[in-house]
Motif scaffolding. Structure first.
Motif, mmCIF file in Angstrom:
data_model
loop_
_atom_site.group_PDB
_atom_site.id
_atom_site.type_symbol
_atom_site.label_atom_id
_atom_site.label_comp_id
_atom_site.label_asym_id
_atom_site.label_seq_id
_atom_site.Cartn_x
_atom_site.Cartn_y
_atom_site.Cartn_z
ATOM 1 N N ARG A 1 0.826 -1.228 0.000
ATOM 2 C CA ARG A 1 0.000 0.000 0.000
ATOM 3 C C ARG A 1 0.852 1.265 0.000
ATOM 4 O O ARG A 1 0.363 2.351 0.329
ATOM 5 C CB ARG A 1 -0.959 0.021 1.194
ATOM 6 C CG ARG A 1 -1.875 -1.192 1.274
ATOM 7 C CD ARG A 1 -2.792 -1.106 2.498
ATOM 8 N NE ARG A 1 -3.610 -2.307 2.633
ATOM 9 C CZ ARG A 1 -4.464 -2.520 3.623
ATOM 10 N NH1 ARG A 1 -4.620 -1.598 4.584
ATOM 11 N NH2 ARG A 1 -5.161 -3.638 3.693
ATOM 12 N N GLU A 2 2.139 1.119 -0.312
ATOM 13 C CA GLU A 2 3.062 2.265 -0.305
ATOM 14 C C GLU A 2 3.058 2.955 1.062
ATOM 15 O O GLU A 2 3.223 4.171 1.163
ATOM 16 C CB GLU A 2 2.693 3.276 -1.401
ATOM 17 C CG GLU A 2 2.816 2.724 -2.802
ATOM 18 C CD GLU A 2 4.238 2.290 -3.132
ATOM 19 O OE1 GLU A 2 5.176 3.010 -2.732
ATOM 20 O OE2 GLU A 2 4.414 1.239 -3.781
ATOM 21 N N ASN A 3 2.927 2.158 2.109
ATOM 22 C CA ASN A 3 2.787 2.685 3.465
ATOM 23 C C ASN A 3 3.752 1.939 4.384
ATOM 24 O O ASN A 3 3.556 0.753 4.659
ATOM 25 C CB ASN A 3 1.336 2.507 3.936
ATOM 26 C CG ASN A 3 1.064 3.198 5.254
ATOM 27 O OD1 ASN A 3 1.856 3.137 6.183
ATOM 28 N ND2 ASN A 3 -0.089 3.860 5.334
ATOM 29 N N ILE A 4 4.789 2.607 4.857
ATOM 30 C CA ILE A 4 5.796 1.963 5.697
ATOM 31 C C ILE A 4 5.198 1.504 7.021
ATOM 32 O O ILE A 4 5.562 0.460 7.562
ATOM 33 C CB ILE A 4 6.985 2.920 5.936
ATOM 34 C CG1 ILE A 4 7.712 3.190 4.615
ATOM 35 C CG2 ILE A 4 7.955 2.331 6.956
ATOM 36 C CD1 ILE A 4 8.864 4.160 4.726
ATOM 37 N N SER A 5 4.248 2.274 7.538
ATOM 38 C CA SER A 5 3.601 1.893 8.789
ATOM 39 C C SER A 5 2.862 0.565 8.629
ATOM 40 O O SER A 5 2.952 -0.323 9.486
ATOM 41 C CB SER A 5 2.623 2.985 9.238
ATOM 42 O OG SER A 5 1.958 2.600 10.428
ATOM 43 N N TYR A 6 2.140 0.426 7.516
ATOM 44 C CA TYR A 6 1.411 -0.817 7.266
ATOM 45 C C TYR A 6 2.394 -1.970 7.038
ATOM 46 O O TYR A 6 2.165 -3.094 7.503
ATOM 47 C CB TYR A 6 0.499 -0.658 6.059
ATOM 48 C CG TYR A 6 -0.265 -1.915 5.712
ATOM 49 C CD1 TYR A 6 -1.319 -2.363 6.506
ATOM 50 C CD2 TYR A 6 0.076 -2.667 4.594
ATOM 51 C CE1 TYR A 6 -2.019 -3.516 6.196
ATOM 52 C CE2 TYR A 6 -0.617 -3.827 4.271
ATOM 53 C CZ TYR A 6 -1.660 -4.247 5.074
ATOM 54 O OH TYR A 6 -2.333 -5.402 4.768
ATOM 55 N N ALA A 7 3.489 -1.712 6.324
ATOM 56 C CA ALA A 7 4.499 -2.741 6.092
ATOM 57 C C ALA A 7 5.091 -3.237 7.411
ATOM 58 O O ALA A 7 5.349 -4.434 7.590
ATOM 59 C CB ALA A 7 5.604 -2.209 5.185
ATOM 60 N N THR A 8 5.298 -2.314 8.344
ATOM 61 C CA THR A 8 5.795 -2.686 9.670
ATOM 62 C C THR A 8 4.804 -3.609 10.375
ATOM 63 O O THR A 8 5.187 -4.625 10.958
ATOM 64 C CB THR A 8 6.040 -1.435 10.526
ATOM 65 O OG1 THR A 8 6.924 -0.537 9.841
ATOM 66 C CG2 THR A 8 6.631 -1.807 11.880
ATOM 67 N N ASP A 9 3.529 -3.263 10.299
ATOM 68 C CA ASP A 9 2.494 -4.086 10.922
ATOM 69 C C ASP A 9 2.442 -5.488 10.310
ATOM 70 O O ASP A 9 2.274 -6.480 11.020
ATOM 71 C CB ASP A 9 1.118 -3.413 10.777
ATOM 72 C CG ASP A 9 0.994 -2.166 11.630
ATOM 73 O OD1 ASP A 9 1.743 -2.056 12.625
ATOM 74 O OD2 ASP A 9 0.164 -1.295 11.308
ATOM 75 N N VAL A 10 2.599 -5.568 8.987
ATOM 76 C CA VAL A 10 2.576 -6.866 8.298
ATOM 77 C C VAL A 10 3.716 -7.746 8.792
ATOM 78 O O VAL A 10 3.518 -8.918 9.148
ATOM 79 C CB VAL A 10 2.666 -6.681 6.764
ATOM 80 C CG1 VAL A 10 2.911 -8.028 6.077
ATOM 81 C CG2 VAL A 10 1.397 -6.052 6.218
#
Length: 464
Positions: free
Chosen positions: A410-419
């Protein structure tokens, strides 16, 4: 002359059966074969219209004919004679051994099976377990490959899922012919892979006649323009890293290369990476014990699939994160060989092997789990989620500056961290306490395994 002659019923039935078989063999079977052959040719013609690299006639030859062509090849005949003299055995005995090896190696490709249900199975299987992403692809360079060239895809080997992913993502390019190890020679996988055009190899065989037969088959396929896919590492990576090349298949390909007189051979690097490798526990155990004696078990695989299906029915199924495939910069063997005109065959093979694995390493996709695993592995203290996200942002920025492919959901580092954190927590590789995350004591080797897949990009160590 006109007396009644009695025959037992069993003899009458036997004669009738033999007559029926003869009728089938002489009249019906050729007609049926012709019917299906014509149908297959029409199917192939339709498929070739949408493929970037059409299926070559060599790949469509009947398996029996291909075996005969291989064992009567002059170079194989020479190898048979030399083997018979070296072993002190009759030449017909050596011939039978070569015939057995040829039957073991030669596939029975079916375009209908490959593009009918095999592609659908690989797509379904890949997308059921992963969020599949196509990473970097040097489309401009790939599009410039000459139509007459033989394309050989060179890949790192992370998981047996590699076959499914690459087959699925390369479905619009060509029908690939894989070199598959002995682990896959089990029912029903063996027949399925043969229909997909895979040829089986004994990776550790020191039998010279076998290697001559195998080498000649690879050369014949290469000379005929068959698109191939090889794993130069020689087996699954036990450490998670892209390993050095073992030059067996590459050596066969290069030794059959005729420079300006024949087809060019173009090697295309492919790099794969996963948020979860299905066999990670088996691979890490093998790395710990120092033994690669692990085999494929159809029933274990079936049990795993059924267990995941049960999770799906009960609402507990979660896909295993992301799986990504990147296509790197192709290498023309003709152009590369021209740059080192005095190189011997062995020198050229080693140089090509090193260069191709370097190009594979350059395009390994960077995914959330390897990133989070790398950060936690290198930390000497527990980290909060905010600290992990901040470090991930710094690493991603540095990776982008060197041209590495980073998949940020999603081009979102915060979401990538959560994943990344969610998958590691689900697998109990890390634990959360007081808002901070640490690696569990018995999971350090697992996080190190996933971190190793991208360490070379972070540290700038691209050369093998």
């Amino acid at each position: 002359m006109f007396q009644t002659v009695e025959f037992p019923i069993w003899l009458v039935v036997l004669v009738a059966l033999l007559a029926a078989i003869s009728t089938l063999d002489r009249i019906l079977v050729p007609s049926v074969r012709w019917f299906f052959r014509r149908r297959m040719e029409r199917v192939v013609a339709r498929i070739n219209l949408r493929l970037q690299r059409p299926i070559e006639p060599f790949k469509l030859a009947r398996r029996h004919d291909m075996i005969q062509r291989l064992i009567y090849d002059p170079k194989v005949a020479e190898a048979i004679q030399e083997h018979a003299e070296a072993k002190g055995i009759p030449e017909n005995v050596a011939f039978e051994a070569a015939h057995r090896y040829a039957r073991e190696i030669v596939p029975s490709f079916s375009a209908t099976a490959y593009f009918g249900f095999a592609i659908k199975i690989t797509r379904w299987f890949s997308r059921s377990f992963y969020r599949v992403r196509l990473g970097y692809s040097d489309e401009e360079s790939i599009a410039q490959i000459a139509p007459t060239a033989t394309v050989v895809f060179v890949m790192n080997h992370r998981s047996n899922m590699d076959y499914f992913l690459v087959t699925y993502l390369a479905a619009e390019r060509s029908a690939l012919s894989y070199a598959v190890g002995e682990w896959a020679r089990v029912w029903p996988l063996q027949g399925f892979l043969r229909f997909m055009g895979a040829y089986f190899i004994r990776r550790k065989s020191h039998n010279l006649l076998y290697r001559r037969v195998l080498g000649r088959y690879v050369q014949m396929a290469t000379e005929a323009g068959v698109a191939q896919a090889v794993f130069p590492e020689g087996g699954l990576s036990l450490s998670g890293k892209v390993g050095p090349p073992k030059l067996g298949i590459l050596s066969y390909v290069i030794s059959g290369f005729h420079g300006d007189d024949g087809r060019d051979v173009v090697f295309v690097p492919i790099a794969l990476n996963y948020d979860r490798v299905l066999e990670d526990r088996v691979l890490i155990e093998a790395a710990t014990t120092g033994s690669r004696k692990f085999g494929f078990s159809f029933f274990k695989m079936l049990g795993f699939v059924l267990r995941q299906f049960r999770f799906f029915l009960t609402g507990r199924f979660h896909r295993f994160g992301y799986a990504a495939v990147s296509f790197g910069q192709p290498l023309s063997l003709r152009e590369f060989a021209a740059e080192v005109p005095k190189a011997t065959h062995d020198e050229l093979t080693k140089t090509v092997g090193r260069e191709m694995m370097k190009r594979v390493r350059e395009v390994v996709p960077v995914l959330p789990v390897p990133l989070v695993a790398l950060i936690l592995t290198r930390s000497t203290k527990p980290l909060s989620r905010e600290q992990i996200e901040a470090q991930m942002g710094e690493i991603i920025q540095g990776l982008k500056e060197i041209g590495a492919h980073v998949h940020i959901p999603r081009e979102n580092i915060s979401y990538a961290t959560d994943v990344g954190l969610r998958i590691l927590l689900l697998r109990q590789f890390i634990r959360e306490a007081s808002g901070t995350f640490t690696i569990t004591e018995d999971s350090k080797e697992f996080t190190a395994y996933y971190a190793a897949s991208i360490e070379h990009l972070v540290d700038g160590e691209l050369v093998i």
